[in-house]
Write a protein that holds these residues in place. Structure first.
Motif, PDB file in Angstrom:
ATOM      1  N   ASP A  73     109.278  55.729 -24.559  1.00 23.23           N
ATOM      2  CA  ASP A  73     107.857  55.490 -24.824  1.00 23.23           C
ATOM      3  C   ASP A  73     107.090  56.786 -25.070  1.00 23.23           C
ATOM      4  O   ASP A  73     105.866  56.790 -25.107  1.00 23.23           O
ATOM      5  N   ASP A  75     107.231  58.487 -27.867  1.00 25.10           N
ATOM      6  CA  ASP A  75     106.819  58.494 -29.276  1.00 25.10           C
ATOM      7  C   ASP A  75     107.088  57.100 -29.829  1.00 25.10           C
ATOM      8  O   ASP A  75     108.241  56.717 -30.020  1.00 25.10           O
ATOM      9  N   LEU A  76     106.020  56.334 -30.054  1.00 19.16           N
ATOM     10  CA  LEU A  76     106.171  54.949 -30.500  1.00 19.16           C
ATOM     11  C   LEU A  76     106.141  54.811 -32.025  1.00 19.16           C
ATOM     12  O   LEU A  76     106.036  53.701 -32.544  1.00 19.16           O
ATOM     13  N   SER A  77     106.265  55.910 -32.725  1.00 14.04           N
ATOM     14  CA  SER A  77     106.228  55.835 -34.187  1.00 14.04           C
ATOM     15  C   SER A  77     107.537  55.272 -34.735  1.00 14.04           C
ATOM     16  O   SER A  77     108.607  55.420 -34.130  1.00 14.04           O
ATOM     17  N   TRP A  78     107.420  54.624 -35.910  1.00 16.82           N
ATOM     18  CA  TRP A  78     108.631  54.162 -36.589  1.00 16.82           C
ATOM     19  C   TRP A  78     109.499  55.355 -36.975  1.00 16.82           C
ATOM     20  O   TRP A  78     110.724  55.291 -36.924  1.00 16.82           O
ATOM     21  N   ALA A  79     108.870  56.472 -37.331  1.00 14.93           N
ATOM     22  CA  ALA A  79     109.646  57.646 -37.752  1.00 14.93           C
ATOM     23  C   ALA A  79     110.587  58.116 -36.650  1.00 14.93           C
ATOM     24  O   ALA A  79     111.741  58.489 -36.919  1.00 14.93           O
ATOM     25  N   ALA A  80     110.126  58.087 -35.393  1.00 14.75           N
ATOM     26  CA  ALA A  80     110.976  58.525 -34.277  1.00 14.75           C
ATOM     27  C   ALA A  80     112.146  57.567 -34.086  1.00 14.75           C
ATOM     28  O   ALA A  80     113.298  57.999 -33.893  1.00 14.75           O
ATOM     29  N   GLU A  81     111.878  56.268 -34.142  1.00 14.78           N
ATOM     30  CA  GLU A  81     112.965  55.298 -33.998  1.00 14.78           C
ATOM     31  C   GLU A  81     113.934  55.402 -35.176  1.00 14.78           C
ATOM     32  O   GLU A  81     115.156  55.356 -35.000  1.00 14.78           O
ATOM     33  N   ASP A  82     113.394  55.562 -36.362  1.00 15.42           N
ATOM     34  CA  ASP A  82     114.236  55.657 -37.553  1.00 15.42           C
ATOM     35  C   ASP A  82     115.155  56.879 -37.489  1.00 15.42           C
ATOM     36  O   ASP A  82     116.304  56.830 -37.940  1.00 15.42           O
ATOM     37  N   ARG A 106     109.034  49.887 -28.439  1.00 15.88           N
ATOM     38  CA  ARG A 106     108.256  49.564 -29.635  1.00 15.88           C
ATOM     39  C   ARG A 106     108.214  48.076 -29.955  1.00 15.88           C
ATOM     40  O   ARG A 106     107.519  47.662 -30.892  1.00 15.88           O
ATOM     41  N   LEU A 109     105.119  46.013 -30.859  1.00 13.20           N
ATOM     42  CA  LEU A 109     104.401  46.355 -32.085  1.00 13.20           C
ATOM     43  C   LEU A 109     104.758  45.435 -33.257  1.00 13.20           C
ATOM     44  O   LEU A 109     103.981  45.299 -34.200  1.00 13.20           O
ATOM     45  N   TRP A 110     105.940  44.800 -33.210  1.00 17.69           N
ATOM     46  CA  TRP A 110     106.370  43.968 -34.340  1.00 17.69           C
ATOM     47  C   TRP A 110     106.793  42.549 -33.959  1.00 17.69           C
ATOM     48  O   TRP A 110     106.978  41.698 -34.825  1.00 17.69           O
TER      49      TRP A 110
END
Length: 198
Positions: A73, A75-82, A106, A109-110
């Protein structure tokens, strides 16, 4: 019947069954190398391996994918998960399986857009596993740095060994459970599918 054994014996039987799926053991070993926070290999690839072993099928038969959950938790950005997903593609390259990596921090969020109901933020990977559509699915395994297996099974293991699919109406909609149940019953007709509660 492993489902009637004392818990330590059930855990030993679980490890024995899962170890027969060479794809799964490779996923566990490679996932450990990623050093993701709070990670587990989870859900279908685990209980379906047990079902295969229990019914005399090839251990990896019928398994669609291998789910790898972690919880970050920071960094909840998509970039970090990607970035983690892309690193995973390299780590799992050459395996005859699709490994799906998801940051459970995350999911809220979706989730509503995909499933039509809101999902409160999880505070751990375990909390995410708790919310699967069937209690039978609520299972996670990881390799600890010392090589020991950590097993998370909040509803125990008996239903898995007894080929019982039991609904878990805490988050996922009824149709998610029933769709999965139909698919799995088609693949493993020995399953007993319990109905969604009214």
């Amino acid at each position: 019947m492993p489902g009637r054994l004392p818990l330590p014996d059930q855990l030993a039987a679980l490890r024995s069954a899962l170890s027969r799926n060479e794809v799964l053991t490779a996923v566990l070993a490679r996932a450990s190398a990623l050093e993701l926070p709070g990670w587990y290999v989870t859900s279908g690839c685990l209980f379906q391996t047990v079902w295969n072993v229990a019914t005399g099928r090839p251990p990896a038969g019928g398994i669609k994918d291998y789910d790898l959950f972690y919880f970050d938790d920071s960094d909840l950005s998509w970039a970090a998960e990607d970035a983690v997903i892309r690193a995973g593609r390299e780590v799992f390259a050459g395996l005859p399986a699709e490994v799906e990596i998801r940051n459970e921090a995350r999911v809220h969020l979706w989730y509503e857009e995909k499933f039509g109901v809101p999902c409160p933020p999880y505070d751990s990977t375990e909390a995410a596993i708790d919310s699967f559509a069937a209690t039978t699915c609520c299972l996670g395994v990881r390799l600890e740095p010392d090589g020991e297996w950590r097993v998370y099974a909040p509803h125990g293991l008996s239903d898995i060994y007894n080929l019982v699919l039991r609904p878990n109406p805490v988050l996922a909609p009824r149709e998610v459970y029933e769709t999965k149940a139909r698919r799995w019953k088609g693949e493993w007709p020995e399953l007993t599918v319990l109905p969604w509660p009214d």
